[in-house]
Design a protein around this motif. Structure first.
Motif, PDB file in Angstrom:
ATOM      1  N   GLY A 170       0.807  -1.204   0.000  1.00  0.00           N
ATOM      2  CA  GLY A 170       0.000   0.000   0.000  1.00  0.00           C
ATOM      3  C   GLY A 170       0.841   1.256   0.000  1.00  0.00           C
ATOM      4  N   ARG A 171       0.155   2.393  -0.201  1.00  0.00           N
ATOM      5  CA  ARG A 171       0.813   3.696  -0.228  1.00  0.00           C
ATOM      6  C   ARG A 171       0.060   4.674   0.672  1.00  0.00           C
ATOM      7  N   THR A 172       0.819   5.565   1.254  1.00  0.00           N
ATOM      8  CA  THR A 172       0.182   6.640   2.013  1.00  0.00           C
ATOM      9  C   THR A 172      -0.264   7.734   1.043  1.00  0.00           C
ATOM     10  N   GLU A 173      -0.930   8.744   1.585  1.00  0.00           N
ATOM     11  CA  GLU A 173      -1.213   9.925   0.794  1.00  0.00           C
ATOM     12  C   GLU A 173       0.064  10.770   0.695  1.00  0.00           C
ATOM     13  N   VAL A 174       0.038  11.795  -0.154  1.00  0.00           N
ATOM     14  CA  VAL A 174       1.144  12.743  -0.257  1.00  0.00           C
ATOM     15  C   VAL A 174       0.875  13.907   0.699  1.00  0.00           C
ATOM     16  N   ILE A 175       1.869  14.230   1.518  1.00  0.00           N
ATOM     17  CA  ILE A 175       1.742  15.390   2.408  1.00  0.00           C
ATOM     18  C   ILE A 175       2.594  16.523   1.833  1.00  0.00           C
ATOM     19  N   MET A 176       1.954  17.632   1.588  1.00  0.00           N
ATOM     20  CA  MET A 176       2.610  18.741   0.902  1.00  0.00           C
ATOM     21  C   MET A 176       3.574  19.487   1.828  1.00  0.00           C
ATOM     22  N   ASN A 177       4.735  19.780   1.258  1.00  0.00           N
ATOM     23  CA  ASN A 177       5.639  20.763   1.867  1.00  0.00           C
ATOM     24  C   ASN A 177       5.943  20.453   3.333  1.00  0.00           C
ATOM     25  N   CYS A 178       6.455  19.243   3.600  1.00  0.00           N
ATOM     26  CA  CYS A 178       6.634  18.811   4.996  1.00  0.00           C
ATOM     27  C   CYS A 178       7.811  17.856   5.110  1.00  0.00           C
ATOM     28  N   LEU A 179       8.704  18.117   6.059  1.00  0.00           N
ATOM     29  CA  LEU A 179       9.854  17.240   6.309  1.00  0.00           C
ATOM     30  C   LEU A 179       9.657  16.366   7.544  1.00  0.00           C
ATOM     31  N   ASN A 180       8.543  16.583   8.243  1.00  0.00           N
ATOM     32  CA  ASN A 180       8.222  15.781   9.430  1.00  0.00           C
ATOM     33  C   ASN A 180       6.762  15.317   9.344  1.00  0.00           C
ATOM     34  N   PRO A 181       6.446  14.538   8.321  1.00  0.00           N
ATOM     35  CA  PRO A 181       5.045  14.187   8.053  1.00  0.00           C
ATOM     36  C   PRO A 181       4.494  13.124   9.002  1.00  0.00           C
ATOM     37  N   GLU A 182       3.198  13.195   9.221  1.00  0.00           N
ATOM     38  CA  GLU A 182       2.448  12.133   9.892  1.00  0.00           C
ATOM     39  C   GLU A 182       1.301  11.762   8.954  1.00  0.00           C
ATOM     40  N   TRP A 183       1.433  10.635   8.299  1.00  0.00           N
ATOM     41  CA  TRP A 183       0.463  10.254   7.284  1.00  0.00           C
ATOM     42  C   TRP A 183      -0.820   9.708   7.910  1.00  0.00           C
ATOM     43  N   ASP A 190       9.679  11.789  -2.675  1.00  0.00           N
ATOM     44  CA  ASP A 190       9.223  13.174  -2.816  1.00  0.00           C
ATOM     45  C   ASP A 190       8.456  13.238  -4.131  1.00  0.00           C
ATOM     46  N   ILE A 191       7.171  13.542  -4.056  1.00  0.00           N
ATOM     47  CA  ILE A 191       6.320  13.499  -5.235  1.00  0.00           C
ATOM     48  C   ILE A 191       6.392  14.840  -5.975  1.00  0.00           C
ATOM     49  N   ASP A 192       6.719  14.755  -7.249  1.00  0.00           N
ATOM     50  CA  ASP A 192       6.831  15.942  -8.088  1.00  0.00           C
ATOM     51  C   ASP A 192       5.477  16.658  -8.164  1.00  0.00           C
ATOM     52  N   THR A 193       5.518  17.986  -8.127  1.00  0.00           N
ATOM     53  CA  THR A 193       4.269  18.766  -8.139  1.00  0.00           C
ATOM     54  C   THR A 193       3.413  18.488  -9.363  1.00  0.00           C
ATOM     55  N   THR A 194       4.028  18.025 -10.451  1.00  0.00           N
ATOM     56  CA  THR A 194       3.274  17.705 -11.666  1.00  0.00           C
ATOM     57  C   THR A 194       2.234  16.632 -11.403  1.00  0.00           C
ATOM     58  N   TYR A 195       2.494  15.770 -10.399  1.00  0.00           N
ATOM     59  CA  TYR A 195       1.655  14.601 -10.154  1.00  0.00           C
ATOM     60  C   TYR A 195       0.725  14.768  -8.944  1.00  0.00           C
ATOM     61  N   HIS A 196       0.619  15.967  -8.410  1.00  0.00           N
ATOM     62  CA  HIS A 196      -0.142  16.149  -7.164  1.00  0.00           C
ATOM     63  C   HIS A 196      -1.621  15.852  -7.309  1.00  0.00           C
ATOM     64  N   ARG A 197      -2.164  15.958  -8.505  1.00  0.00           N
ATOM     65  CA  ARG A 197      -3.577  15.668  -8.704  1.00  0.00           C
ATOM     66  C   ARG A 197      -3.805  14.249  -9.218  1.00  0.00           C
ATOM     67  N   VAL A 198      -2.733  13.461  -9.281  1.00  0.00           N
ATOM     68  CA  VAL A 198      -2.818  12.080  -9.755  1.00  0.00           C
ATOM     69  C   VAL A 198      -3.024  11.158  -8.564  1.00  0.00           C
ATOM     70  N   PRO A 199      -3.970  10.208  -8.631  1.00  0.00           N
ATOM     71  CA  PRO A 199      -4.144   9.253  -7.518  1.00  0.00           C
ATOM     72  C   PRO A 199      -2.836   8.551  -7.196  1.00  0.00           C
ATOM     73  N   THR A 200      -2.542   8.438  -5.913  1.00  0.00           N
ATOM     74  CA  THR A 200      -1.244   7.870  -5.513  1.00  0.00           C
ATOM     75  C   THR A 200      -1.030   6.461  -6.049  1.00  0.00           C
ATOM     76  N   LYS A 201      -2.112   5.695  -6.188  1.00  0.00           N
ATOM     77  CA  LYS A 201      -1.973   4.313  -6.645  1.00  0.00           C
ATOM     78  C   LYS A 201      -1.481   4.218  -8.083  1.00  0.00           C
ATOM     79  N   THR A 202      -1.689   5.288  -8.853  1.00  0.00           N
ATOM     80  CA  THR A 202      -1.291   5.250 -10.268  1.00  0.00           C
ATOM     81  C   THR A 202       0.038   5.949 -10.513  1.00  0.00           C
ATOM     82  N   LEU A 203       0.653   6.492  -9.476  1.00  0.00           N
ATOM     83  CA  LEU A 203       1.919   7.201  -9.654  1.00  0.00           C
ATOM     84  C   LEU A 203       3.017   6.262 -10.140  1.00  0.00           C
ATOM     85  N   LYS A 204       3.804   6.734 -11.111  1.00  0.00           N
ATOM     86  CA  LYS A 204       4.983   5.988 -11.551  1.00  0.00           C
ATOM     87  C   LYS A 204       6.143   6.379 -10.645  1.00  0.00           C
TER      88      LYS A 204
END
Length: 585
Positions: free
Chosen positions: A84-97, A119-133
């Motif tokens: 599984g994958r967590t969600e993406v947390i924006m702009n954070c170096l100490n995330p709690e998913w 670190d997820i590229d901003t280009t992909y922020h609207r892409v579902p995490t499950k489909t991220l390459k």
């Protein structure tokens, strides 16, 4: 688990739910063909992983990293299977998913996990995490551990340093990831019920019926899965059974439909249906409160029709209670103390010859004894904090010329303990150079030695230790009755015994010791074992790929552990469960 084909006491015991009385030991006994033919699967604990991280690398120029974690199970050959994958947390170096990762915790196998942080590229922020390459994302670091390393922590949390994928790892601090495990099922919630019946139909010609109840849970497919049965009451049409304790893990929820069937016990295994009814736990609670009975019905050959019977089911006691899980105990400080005994009888063959079961190949290929030590020890070691394991040999002629049926594998007369699984392997290899193979094959002395350690721990009120003895042997036990006597005496101690049979011998006598055929072991004095503490597996079945030696040997161990703890009303350590009254037994 074998067929129940005898009218032994053990075959009539309750199965699958823990009773409240200390003399009821029903989790691993008396499972007859009629019951197990339904296809029981070993229980596991569903665990939910929560993830957080600190001090992650900042790879973004104008902002901070946007991290996500991908969790993998590490399979054979190093292959990674994504869980599984967590969600993406924006702009954070100490995330709690927030997103959790679900995984089934199986005590009997090692479950390596790998955590990759990106670190997820901003280009992909609207892409579902499950489909991220993932190859298109910046890699922040990875960490790995075994699931057992997490759940055995008192906090059920483990913090790991993140590292690079490459072998030439940078000295730069890449941060850390913390994994917290929590059971997703309310495993401690349970109900204790006393069932009674009245005016049951008599199915016997020359006596009265010998009734017992079987309780099954209806599943989504429409079928039913048995979850427990009561003991058999002889010659009684108005029986009252010992208390049953049903966990939420067994029945799902109070509103889930259950099927309760009443049978007349037959020693052949062909039990006769007396009546059945469909009811929920909530309905059972109502029966208790209203002091009413529910009528059994008998299915008719005509589709959709049922005959309402005179016989009724009553609930004489209903109470909700806590029932602690295996994880509750080990995370609060309980341990499994591992012990090993190795067969040095002459039937193994000359250790210097390649056809010997004790032959150690120069290429590094493990013999059957080494495989059993490594595979079982690899799992058990995580549940023993000091990793100091008593190791013995039996059936060998030790230096000095005497045959011993329980000698210290390390050659040290003062102590049998070695350090780690590697210590067992080293002591075993060295003993092959100093001990001459002899015989006969006697289990009694090593079982008694293990039982003595368990008894000493119990007498010192150190109830947090549970002992697990692994016996590896190539032959039929010579002292069968003496071994049975030792097992019966040890059955009320915090001890389980795993037996691995290596080679091609006839291991029928081992299956007798296993007592999986529904027949409790009986000593020469007539004493019946209080519980089943033995599990036997022939290695040849493992090598032919039919089963896993680790799973086959260890799948019953958590239930054996729980049966002992519950029979003595031992609860997890109160510092981790402040609302629980600790037992001093």
């Amino acid at each position: 688990m074998g067929a129940c084909c005898s009218d032994m006491k053990g075959a009539k015991e309750a199965v699958g739910a823990q009773a409240s009385t200390s003399n009821t030991n029903d989790n691993n006994d008396a499972v007859d063909f009629f019951y197990t033919a339904q296809g029981f699967q070993p229980l596991f604990t569903q665990v939910q992983l929560s993830l957080s991280a600190t001090n992650l690398l900042d790879l973004d120029i104008a902002s901070k990293s946007d991290p996500m974690v991908v969790v993998y199970a590490k399979k054979g050959g190093g292959k990674l299977e994504e869980l599984g994958r967590t969600e993406v947390i924006m702009n954070c170096l100490n995330p709690e998913w927030i997103e959790k990762i679900n995984i089934a915790f199986h005590f009997e196998i090692v479950q390596p996990l790998v955590f990759h942080v990106y670190d997820i590229d901003t280009t992909y922020h609207r892409v579902p995490t499950k489909t991220l390459k993932l190859n298109d994302q910046e890699f922040l670091g990875e960490a790995g551990c075994n699931l057992s390393e997490i759940v055995t922590k008192p906090s059920k949390s483990l913090t790991l340093k993140l590292q690079n994928k490459s072998e030439n790892r940078s000295q730069r601090n890449q941060g850390a990831i913390t994994i917290h495990a929590e059971e997703t099922v309310a495993a401690r919630s349970a109900v204790e019920i006393i069932f009674r019946c009245s005016h049951l139909d008599n199915k016997d010609r020359f006596s009265k019926s010998d009734p017992f109840l079987r309780i099954s849970r209806i599943v989504e497919t429409g079928g039913s899965v048995p979850i427990c049965k009561t003991e058999v009451i002889d010659n009684n049409l108005n029986p009252k059974w010992k208390p049953l304790c049903l966990s939420v893990q067994q029945f799902g929820s109070k509103d889930n439909p259950l099927v309760i069937e009443c049978f007349d016990f037959n020693s052949s295994g062909n039990h006769v249906l007396i009546g059945k009814l469909q009811i929920s736990v909530a309905d059972l609670e109502n029966l208790y409160q209203e002091k009413k009975g529910a009528n059994f019905v008998m299915p008719s050959k005509h589709h959709g029709q049922e005959k309402v019977l005179k016989g009724q089911l009553f609930v004489d006691q209903y109470c909700e209670k806590e029932q602690f899980s295996f994880i509750d105990y080990i995370s609060s400080g309980f341990e499994l103390n591992f012990m090993v005994a190795v067969d040095f009888t002459a039937s193994n063959g000359n250790p210097q010859q390649p056809d010997s079961l004790h032959y150690i190949c120069g290429s590094g290929q493990l013999n059957s004894y080494q495989k059993a030590i490594m595979e079982i020890g690899e799992v058990i070691q995580f549940y023993d904090s000091d990793k100091r394991f008593p190791a013995w040999g039996f059936g060998g002629k030790i230096p000095g010329g005497t045959v011993s049926h329980c000698f210290n594998l390390n050659g040290n007369p003062a102590s049998s303990e070695v350090v780690g699984v590697e210590g067992i392997m080293e002591a075993y290899a060295n003993a092959l150079h100093t001990v001459r193979l002899s015989g006969p094959t006697l289990f009694g002395p090593v079982i008694n030695m293990a039982a003595q350690m368990a008894a000493e721990s119990l007498s010192s009120y150190n109830i947090t230790k549970y002992y697990v003895l692994l016996i590896i042997t190539d032959g039929v036990v010579t002292d069968l009755q003496e071994s049975i006597n030792a097992l019966v005496n040890a059955s009320d101690l915090p001890l389980s015994i795993l037996i691995v049979g290596v080679g091609s011998a006839d291991f029928t006598s081992m299956e007798i010791l296993d007592a999986d055929n529904g027949r409790r072991l009986q000593s020469s004095t007539g004493r019946i074992a209080t519980r089943d503490i033995v599990q036997f597996v022939p290695m040849r079945e493992v090598q032919s790929g039919q089963i896993s030696v680790v799973q086959a040997l260890l799948e019953e161990l958590p239930n054996q552990f729980l049966t002992f703890m519950r029979s003595r009303d031992v609860k997890p350590i109160t510092s981790y469960f402040p609302h629980v009254a600790s037992s001093t037994q």
